[in-house]
Design an enzyme around this catalytic site. Structure first.
Site, mmCIF file in Angstrom:
data_model
loop_
_atom_site.group_PDB
_atom_site.id
_atom_site.type_symbol
_atom_site.label_atom_id
_atom_site.label_comp_id
_atom_site.label_asym_id
_atom_site.label_seq_id
_atom_site.Cartn_x
_atom_site.Cartn_y
_atom_site.Cartn_z
ATOM 1 N N LYS A 1 2.118 -3.619 6.787
ATOM 2 C CA LYS A 1 2.577 -3.596 5.385
ATOM 3 C C LYS A 1 4.081 -3.371 5.313
ATOM 4 O O LYS A 1 4.788 -4.048 4.549
ATOM 5 C CB LYS A 1 1.841 -2.504 4.592
ATOM 6 C CG LYS A 1 0.367 -2.786 4.364
ATOM 7 C CD LYS A 1 0.126 -4.035 3.537
ATOM 8 C CE LYS A 1 -1.357 -4.321 3.338
ATOM 9 N NZ LYS A 1 -1.630 -5.673 2.819
ATOM 10 N N SER B 1 0.836 -1.197 0.000
ATOM 11 C CA SER B 1 0.000 0.000 0.000
ATOM 12 C C SER B 1 0.866 1.240 0.000
ATOM 13 O O SER B 1 1.976 1.238 0.561
ATOM 14 C CB SER B 1 -0.864 -0.015 1.272
ATOM 15 O OG SER B 1 -1.453 1.244 1.483
ATOM 16 N N TYR C 1 -1.939 -1.042 11.073
ATOM 17 C CA TYR C 1 -2.153 -1.561 9.719
ATOM 18 C C TYR C 1 -0.962 -1.220 8.832
ATOM 19 O O TYR C 1 -0.408 -2.088 8.139
ATOM 20 C CB TYR C 1 -3.445 -0.985 9.115
ATOM 21 C CG TYR C 1 -3.523 -1.200 7.610
ATOM 22 C CD1 TYR C 1 -3.723 -2.479 7.091
ATOM 23 C CD2 TYR C 1 -3.371 -0.143 6.713
ATOM 24 C CE1 TYR C 1 -3.760 -2.693 5.722
ATOM 25 C CE2 TYR C 1 -3.412 -0.349 5.342
ATOM 26 C CZ TYR C 1 -3.606 -1.614 4.839
ATOM 27 O OH TYR C 1 -3.634 -1.831 3.483
#
Ligand code: NAD
Ligand code: UD1
Length: 339
Positions: A152, A124, A148
């Site tokens: 990643k 992302s 989150y």
């Protein structure tokens, strides 16, 4: 190729599955339906004209994942499965680290044990952190400001380390900007569980009458209209980026490659609201609200590397993104059926 698509019944995985089947690949979906509905599979079957093999498994379960690989004979894996809601990750960090890192670790272990070398990973733009200049380039340092985002950053690091130890591996880290839109049929699209966090599903649910109004998070950004800008790209363009990445992994000598998938063109919140109102013919009431913690003024890709190395360009317009989202939402006001 016979391709394992993890999270294949989710938003991006379902659109990519259809393009993979249309390109002649055989797809096997693995999903635990924690964030998607089983009824997606029936729609994929009818849209593709194929009967898509699917397995209901939790990829953090190593034994189940090993069993899947032992029988699978996969040529490549596209790994979409994961949890992705920033606010939820702040409240439930352990669940996010366990699920996102755990699934990647069991997949990599099973891939190594079964000689599967090709992996395309859903990363992302969030890995560029809060202070990156725009347009964002693959060589920039990575960081995060929520669990989150850290999952990643950490998964990318794990994949780079595995690629360094096993140079025969071919791994693509795809950094998505803001995927929106839906399949042209209106039969599949984004169906977030609970209150959506992201702008586009909120606009769609307001237009269809499921929610009253949009809270506009900040009008005092240093942007032309004062609202924050993002690089929205159509999920069908994004899906095509995965096919291009798989093709590239066949040819490249590099064990790990990173590509931004975005259009390179920013669109503000107010521009998106008016584009969606126009595409849907519905009014979108808005109310001013403070900035959302962690938001940045501008996020958009430098897509030159993907264009040069993958021959990939995101060409669908904001109007296409809004029209296709509206077709999906208006045909399925409550999203996918439960059964
Ligand atoms: P999604 O929630 O629609 O799909 C994810 C799928 O993974 C769901 O079907 C869910 O049931 C499944 N899943 C989650 N944990 C699992 C587990 N342990 N075992 C098996 N299945 C599991 O999300 P999406 O929008 O399609 O995103 C796909 C990937 O792309 C995610 O990794 C996400 O972080 C990443 N990504 C998404 C966006 C976005 O805006 N949608 C942006 C950047 C990156
Ligand atoms: C979010 C995630 C980010 C993720 C990205 C793509 C957060 C804090 N960040 O960011 O990690 O990589 O999606 O999936 O969730 N907006 C409103 N009102 C709303 C919702 C959104 O004004 O109710 C604004 C936001 O402030 C932002 C823009 O709309 O300026 C887009 O928001 P969103 O769709 O959540 O995407 P990102 O901000 O890029």
């Amino acid at each position: 190729m016979r391709i394992l698509v993890t999270g294949g019944s989710g938003y991006i995985g379902s659109h990519t599955t259809l393009q993979l089947v249309a390109s002649g690949h055989e797809v096997v979906i693995a999903d635990n339906f924690s964030r998607s509905k089983p009824s997606v599979i029936g729609r994929l079957d009818s849209l593709s004209g194929a009967s898509i093999e699917h397995h209901v498994i939790d990829l953090t379960d190593r034994e189940e994942t090993d069993r899947l690989f032992a029988q699978g004979a996969f040529d490549a894996v596209i790994h979409f499965a994961g949890l992705k809601a920033v606010g939820e990750s702040v409240a439930l960090p352990l669940e996010y680290y366990s699920n996102n890192l755990g699934s990647t670790l069991s997949l990599l272990t099973a891939m190594r044990a079964n000689g599967v070398k090709k992996l395309v990973f859903s990363s992302s733009a969030t890995v560029y952190g809060e202070h990156a200049p725009v347009p964002m380039q693959e060589g920039f340092p990575t960081s995060a400001n929520n669990p989150y985002g850290w999952t990643k950053v950490m998964q990318e690091q794990i994949l780079r380390d595995v690629a360094a130890a096993h140079p025969e591996m071919r791994i693509a880290l795809l950094r998505y900007f803001n995927p929106v839109g839906a399949h042209q049929s209106g039969m599949i699209g984004e169906d977030p569980q609970g209150v959506p966090n992201n702008l586009m599903p909120l606009l769609a649910q307001i237009a269809v009458g499921r929610r009253d109004l949009l809270r506009l998070y900040g009008k005092d950004y240093n942007t032309p209209d004062g609202t924050a800008r993002r690089d929205y790209l159509h999920v069908e363009d994004l899906a095509a980026g995965h096919i291009a990445a798989l093709d590239r992994l066949e040819k490249t000598e590099e064990s790990v490659s990173t590509w931004n998938l975005g259009t390179g063109t920013p669109t503000s919140v107010l521009e998106m609201v008016s584009a969606f109102a126009e595409a849907s013919g519905r009014e979108i009431p808005i109310v001013d609200a403070p900035r959302r913690p962690g938001d940045i003024a501008d996020s958009y890709a430098d897509p030159a590397k993907a264009q040069a190395e993958l021959g990939w360009v995101a060409s669908r317009t904001i109007h296409d993104m809004c029209t296709d989202t509206w077709r999906w939402q208006s045909q399925n006001p409550d999203g996918f059926p439960d059964a």
